[in-house]
Design a protein around this motif. Structure first.
Motif, mmCIF file in Angstrom:
data_model
loop_
_atom_site.group_PDB
_atom_site.id
_atom_site.type_symbol
_atom_site.label_atom_id
_atom_site.label_comp_id
_atom_site.label_asym_id
_atom_site.label_seq_id
_atom_site.Cartn_x
_atom_site.Cartn_y
_atom_site.Cartn_z
ATOM 1 N N GLY A 36 40.964 29.755 45.788
ATOM 2 C CA GLY A 36 39.983 30.637 45.136
ATOM 3 C C GLY A 36 40.037 32.051 45.676
ATOM 4 N N HIS A 37 40.377 32.166 46.973
ATOM 5 C CA HIS A 37 40.473 33.506 47.563
ATOM 6 C C HIS A 37 41.506 34.348 46.835
ATOM 7 C CE1 HIS A 37 40.829 36.762 50.420
ATOM 8 N NE2 HIS A 37 42.135 36.546 50.430
ATOM 9 N N VAL A 38 42.652 33.736 46.552
ATOM 10 C CA VAL A 38 43.709 34.516 45.897
ATOM 11 C C VAL A 38 43.363 34.816 44.438
ATOM 12 C CG1 VAL A 38 46.044 34.166 44.944
ATOM 13 C CG2 VAL A 38 45.691 34.293 47.395
ATOM 14 N N SER A 39 42.702 33.883 43.746
ATOM 15 C CA SER A 39 42.245 34.174 42.374
ATOM 16 C C SER A 39 41.345 35.403 42.378
ATOM 17 C CB SER A 39 41.452 33.001 41.812
ATOM 18 O OG SER A 39 42.273 31.895 41.601
ATOM 19 N N THR A 40 40.427 35.430 43.343
ATOM 20 C CA THR A 40 39.514 36.574 43.424
ATOM 21 C C THR A 40 40.260 37.831 43.836
ATOM 22 O OG1 THR A 40 37.616 35.164 43.900
ATOM 23 C CG2 THR A 40 37.456 37.450 44.631
ATOM 24 N N ARG A 41 41.177 37.674 44.807
ATOM 25 C CA ARG A 41 41.967 38.833 45.262
ATOM 26 C C ARG A 41 42.787 39.426 44.121
ATOM 27 N NH1 ARG A 41 44.692 40.424 50.254
ATOM 28 N NH2 ARG A 41 45.342 42.523 49.722
ATOM 29 N N LEU A 42 43.227 38.556 43.192
ATOM 30 C CA LEU A 42 43.989 39.029 42.022
ATOM 31 C C LEU A 42 43.064 39.559 40.924
ATOM 32 C CD1 LEU A 42 46.654 36.171 41.779
ATOM 33 C CD2 LEU A 42 47.109 38.573 42.340
ATOM 34 N N ARG A 43 41.743 39.513 41.179
ATOM 35 C CA ARG A 43 40.738 39.990 40.206
ATOM 36 C C ARG A 43 40.824 39.209 38.898
ATOM 37 N NH1 ARG A 43 40.494 42.336 44.621
ATOM 38 N NH2 ARG A 43 40.312 44.591 44.945
ATOM 39 N N GLN A 44 41.039 37.899 38.996
ATOM 40 C CA GLN A 44 41.195 37.099 37.776
ATOM 41 C C GLN A 44 39.890 36.418 37.378
ATOM 42 O OE1 GLN A 44 44.628 34.573 38.568
ATOM 43 N NE2 GLN A 44 45.980 36.133 37.705
ATOM 44 N N GLU A 45 39.564 36.498 36.103
ATOM 45 C CA GLU A 45 38.403 35.777 35.563
ATOM 46 C C GLU A 45 38.802 34.317 35.377
ATOM 47 O OE1 GLU A 45 35.515 36.944 35.204
ATOM 48 O OE2 GLU A 45 35.594 39.076 34.678
ATOM 49 N N ARG A 46 37.985 33.421 35.855
ATOM 50 C CA ARG A 46 38.218 31.990 35.623
ATOM 51 C C ARG A 46 36.900 31.263 35.794
ATOM 52 N NH1 ARG A 46 38.008 34.393 40.758
ATOM 53 N NH2 ARG A 46 37.968 32.805 42.379
ATOM 54 N N LYS A 47 36.874 30.031 35.283
ATOM 55 C CA LYS A 47 35.697 29.186 35.429
ATOM 56 C C LYS A 47 35.897 28.340 36.686
ATOM 57 C CE LYS A 47 32.064 27.201 33.264
ATOM 58 N NZ LYS A 47 30.970 28.013 32.711
ATOM 59 N N VAL A 48 34.879 28.184 37.492
ATOM 60 C CA VAL A 48 34.951 27.271 38.631
ATOM 61 C C VAL A 48 33.957 26.144 38.385
ATOM 62 C CG1 VAL A 48 34.725 27.002 41.130
ATOM 63 C CG2 VAL A 48 35.564 29.177 40.190
ATOM 64 N N VAL A 49 34.460 24.923 38.293
ATOM 65 C CA VAL A 49 33.588 23.756 38.091
ATOM 66 C C VAL A 49 33.641 22.906 39.362
ATOM 67 C CG1 VAL A 49 33.250 21.627 36.770
ATOM 68 C CG2 VAL A 49 33.833 23.757 35.586
ATOM 69 N N VAL A 50 32.479 22.547 39.882
ATOM 70 C CA VAL A 50 32.384 21.839 41.159
ATOM 71 C C VAL A 50 31.714 20.477 40.969
ATOM 72 C CG1 VAL A 50 31.474 21.937 43.522
ATOM 73 C CG2 VAL A 50 32.151 24.067 42.366
ATOM 74 N N GLY A 51 32.328 19.444 41.541
ATOM 75 C CA GLY A 51 31.700 18.121 41.516
ATOM 76 C C GLY A 51 32.751 17.034 41.344
ATOM 77 N N HIS A 52 32.304 15.780 41.397
ATOM 78 C CA HIS A 52 33.279 14.699 41.254
ATOM 79 C C HIS A 52 33.723 14.570 39.798
ATOM 80 C CE1 HIS A 52 35.021 10.592 41.380
ATOM 81 N NE2 HIS A 52 35.600 11.176 42.414
#
Ligand code: MN
Length: 506
Positions: A134-150
């Motif tokens: 996730g750090h690199v996605s943010t560092r690349l300034r990329q929009e994406r959805k993050v879904v958390v859970g099982h």
């Protein structure tokens, strides 16, 4: 077979060579099980296909390039089963041209407290592996959805499905062609806009046609085809029997059948998914299409009145996102208000509201149309189904696009509206009309909208993020003061974002 047929989302699992072949074999098996589990789930409307585990920069770049060039792949779900050092992802994520979702999950749900050892710990490292990614996605300034859970829970699967539907909407947007019969209504501002910028941002093409091009196809529809179409109308609607006793009214219905079949042929042969027309540009046609446009919308075509190609595209995209869901989607216009104990909006249009939003079987009647052109026109009359809905407006504010979404609650009208000869819906905007309309007007929202009961506000926000455009939600928590601050902050943000990107690309 899934709702979206042969379209698929790829599950790409990240790892590295550090752990040896035993762990990697287990990672690959687990990825396959998750993809199969998601595909088999009734909560997910698209096929999820596991790809080979990626363990190096070249494998990551290769899967990104394969996704880019695969016509059935509409997006990627990325997940780090183990630690996957994220510099390895820079080349691949930079090359990826399809949307991705970051699924922050774990193969097993519960910790085996009695048996847990370092082998288990090394196999199940997404808790920190996904953070590195996730750090690199943010560092690349990329929009994406993050879904958390099982991944096996209903809640997570529904979030995955929601994003996959938006990815399908984005795919439709990239491949959409909008046909314009005639031009925009003269002097109207908000239905106009920059079609080149729209194609760059949203992918869709907008093509104008002279009315003569359509007239030729409409006139070629045979009497037999028209007669068969009338039988379909009889089956699907409560047709006013007076139509068949009155030669003039029956002719108006036949006109509509001919218009519908002609437009359908034109749109199908040209591979169009949406269209516009305008009452000022009708030369060669019998009248402004009413029933014909309503039925084409129900078949999945987007529509915008008075040349409104942005709303036409939005209506089609809503229909793709909502595919298989209960709620319909339609072209709509805030028409008139009820100021009362609770202020309400009566939405309608001159004729063109989609019967997919109807609460009951529509009535088919012929009435005199008096706005812009004066003609007897066959149209479907119904009331929009009660329940939550959205009004969505995509506008061009000169240097960029903005999407405005109002969450509303459609209600049953307190009494019949027997003299209103058009389809309509009555709704209460959230948080109330006072705040909703003030915010909408401050944002520059249109009088037209895509009205939908099959799409959520979050889904339209996700669509806007895929396009890289501003999205504003007017909902239960909106205040005018905060909304105006958001507008000002967004103005600065998008100016800087677009400006900096423009400089980088030079
Ligand atoms: Mn209008």
């Amino acid at each position: 077979m899934k709702i979206y047929g042969d379209k698929e989302v790829w599950l790409v699992t990240g790892s590295q060579h550090l752990y040896g072949p035993g762990v990697l074999k287990q990672v690959a098996e687990n990825s396959q099980k998750i993809a199969a589990g998601l595909t088999e789930s009734a909560n997910i409307s698209i096929k999820v296909v596991a790809q080979e585990t990626v363990k190096s920069p070249s494998e990551i770049l290769a899967v990104a390039q394969a996704a880019n060039s695969n016509p059935n792949c509409v997006g990627l779900i990325l997940w780090m089963h183990t630690f996957s050092p994220a510099k390895m992802w820079i080349a691949g994520l930079s090359a990826l041209s399809k949307p991705y979702m970051h699924l922050h999950t774990q193969f097993n749900a519960e910790l085996p407290f009695a048996d847990i050892n370092m082998h288990f710990m090394n196999l199940n490292q997404s808790a920190h592996g996904d953070r590195e990614f996730g750090h690199v996605s943010t560092r690349l300034r990329q929009e994406r959805k993050v879904v958390v859970g099982h991944w096996a829970t209903e809640s997570v699967q529904k979030q995955i499905d929601s994003w996959c539907r938006v990815a399908m909407g984005w795919h439709a947007s990239q491949n959409l062609k909008v046909a314009r019969f005639g031009d925009n209504m003269r002097q109207v501002a908000v239905t106009d806009g920059d079609k080149v910028s729209a194609q760059i941002k949203f992918g869709y093409e907008v093509h104008a046609y002279g009315l003569g091009d359509l007239q030729k196809v409409v006139d070629a529809v045979t009497d037999a085809e028209v007669a068969a179409q009338i039988e379909t109308y009889k089956k699907e609607y409560d047709v006013n029997p007076a139509i068949f006793d009155d030669e003039h009214q029956f002719q108006m219905l036949k006109n509509e059948a001919r218009l519908e079949l002609g437009m359908l042929k034109f749109l199908t042969e040209g591979e169009f998914g949406a269209f516009t027309n305008c009452f000022e540009n009708l030369t060669g046609l019998t009248n402004l299409p009413g029933l014909a446009t309503q039925r084409l919308m129900q078949q999945g075509f987007g529509y915008g009145g008075e040349g409104d190609w942005k709303t036409a595209a939005m209506v089609h995209i809503c229909k793709v996102i909502a595919k298989g869901r209960e709620g319909g989607s339609s072209f709509m216009e805030d028409y008139t208000y009820h100021f009362g104990a609770v202020d309400q909006v009566l939405g309608a249009h001159m004729l063109e509201v989609c019967p997919s939003i109807s609460a009951a079987k529509p009535k088919l009647e012929v009435h005199l149309h008096t706005i812009g052109c004066r003609n007897d026109i066959a149209r479907l009359i119904f009331t929009g189904k009660a329940g939550p809905a959205l009004c969505i407006s995509l506008i061009d504010i000169g240097t960029r696009f903005r999407v405005i979404i109002n969450e509303v609650d459609t209600v049953n009208p307190p009494q019949e509206l027997p003299k209103l000869p058009v389809a309509k819906a009555l709704w209460e905007p959230r948080p109330n009309l006072e705040v909703s309309a003030a915010a909408w007007i401050q944002a520059g929202g249109a009088h037209h909208s895509a009205y939908t009961q099959g799409v959520t506000a979050d889904e339209i926000v996700d669509y806007a993020e895929m396009a890289g455009v501003e999205a504003l939600v007017i909902g239960a928590d909106t205040t005018v003061r905060n909304f105006k601050t958001e507008l000002r902050h967004n103005a600065a943000y998008y100016h800087l974002k677009d400006g900096v990107y423009a400089l980088i690309s030079l």
